[in-house]
Design a protein around this motif. Structure first.
Motif, mmCIF file in Angstrom:
data_model
loop_
_atom_site.group_PDB
_atom_site.id
_atom_site.type_symbol
_atom_site.label_atom_id
_atom_site.label_comp_id
_atom_site.label_asym_id
_atom_site.label_seq_id
_atom_site.Cartn_x
_atom_site.Cartn_y
_atom_site.Cartn_z
ATOM 1 N N UNK A 108 29.541 -13.647 47.163
ATOM 2 C CA UNK A 108 30.114 -12.646 46.015
ATOM 3 C C UNK A 108 29.066 -12.678 44.840
ATOM 4 N N UNK A 109 28.076 -13.553 44.907
ATOM 5 C CA UNK A 109 26.951 -13.528 43.750
ATOM 6 C C UNK A 109 26.467 -12.098 43.693
ATOM 7 N N UNK A 110 26.202 -11.615 42.560
ATOM 8 C CA UNK A 110 25.671 -10.446 42.197
ATOM 9 C C UNK A 110 23.955 -10.624 42.593
ATOM 10 N N UNK A 111 23.330 -9.711 42.983
ATOM 11 C CA UNK A 111 22.040 -9.670 43.799
ATOM 12 C C UNK A 111 21.068 -10.389 42.662
ATOM 13 N N UNK A 112 21.009 -10.293 41.492
ATOM 14 C CA UNK A 112 20.194 -10.913 40.548
ATOM 15 C C UNK A 112 20.513 -12.470 40.848
ATOM 16 N N UNK A 113 21.793 -12.914 40.675
ATOM 17 C CA UNK A 113 22.156 -14.254 40.798
ATOM 18 C C UNK A 113 21.682 -15.054 41.905
#
Length: 230
Positions: A108-113
């Motif tokens: 569920x992390x954003x791509x940037x994270x």
């Protein structure tokens, strides 16, 4: 399975747009239909719009969505750092459970994270200068025994001792020292609280029987009791 785990699983099934009957759920989780009724009430009390279709079963209200969990970069970094620390525990099952949980969290992390967390993961090294390479495979099971108040039977071997003793214990807490997990439990053999290194437990059995909590307080234990491995 604990009630919380069962509630999460039921919610996951409901989110898959399936129509679920109490009988089907009771059979799946090996509990009574009355228990399922209580579980559904718990979900409703938590604000989950469970719809009861008379004579057919349960479903979620049309259009209901659970907001995705969002992690900040600092929170993601804390989890990645914890991953490296957990890997030093030398408990096989606990490390595996943590890795599987972290994989779900990373999803569920954003791509940037995600990209930054991968950079950080390659940029951390935890050194372990403890040359006593003894592993264990029991920490996750003892965590369940603590939270569910289950008796445990163990075969235990102290350091520098070839003898193995049988104990029946009430597990209450654990702590980590020099990358070793120490279990604090009421020991019926000694009739007192004792500390057991988890990696020195040769065999264990979690019993179905539960004990009455002695109101153990970890802080008071450390204030009054030195380390006693017996």
């Amino acid at each position: 399975m604990s009630q919380l785990a069962r509630l999460i699983s039921i919610l996951t099934l409901l989110r898959s747009k399936r129509l679920l009957t109490a009988t089907e759920l009771a059979r799946k989780y090996n509990v009574s239909i009355r228990t399922i009724y209580r579980d559904v009430r718990k979900l409703e009390e938590a604000g989950i719009p469970v719809t009861t279709i008379e004579g057919r079963g349960y479903s979620l209200m049309e259009g209901y969505q659970i907001a995705p969990v969002q992690f900040t970069e600092k929170e993601a970094n804390a989890l990645i750092t914890a991953q490296h620390l957990v890997s030093q525990t030398k408990d096989v099952q606990f490390t595996k459970d943590f890795q599987e949980a972290l994989t779900k969290i990373k999803s569920v992390f954003r791509t940037s994270i995600q990209k930054k967390s991968e950079i950080l993961e390659r940029s951390i090294k935890v050194f372990d200068f403890d040359f006593e390479n003894i592993s264990s495979n029991a920490l996750s099971d003892f965590q369940l025994a603590i939270t569910n108040l289950n008796y445990v039977e163990i075969n235990y071997q102290k350091a520098n001792d070839t003898n193995v003793s049988f104990r029946k214990i009430e597990p209450y807490a654990f702590y980590s020292f020099n990358n070793k997990w120490i279990l604090i439990a009421w020991c019926y053999l000694r009739n007192d609280y004792r500390a057991f290194r988890i990696d020195r437990i040769k065999h264990f059995k979690i019993l179905q029987d539960t004990f009455t909590n002695r109101n153990f307080n970890l802080q008071k234990y450390f204030e009054t009791c030195p380390y006693k491995e017996h």
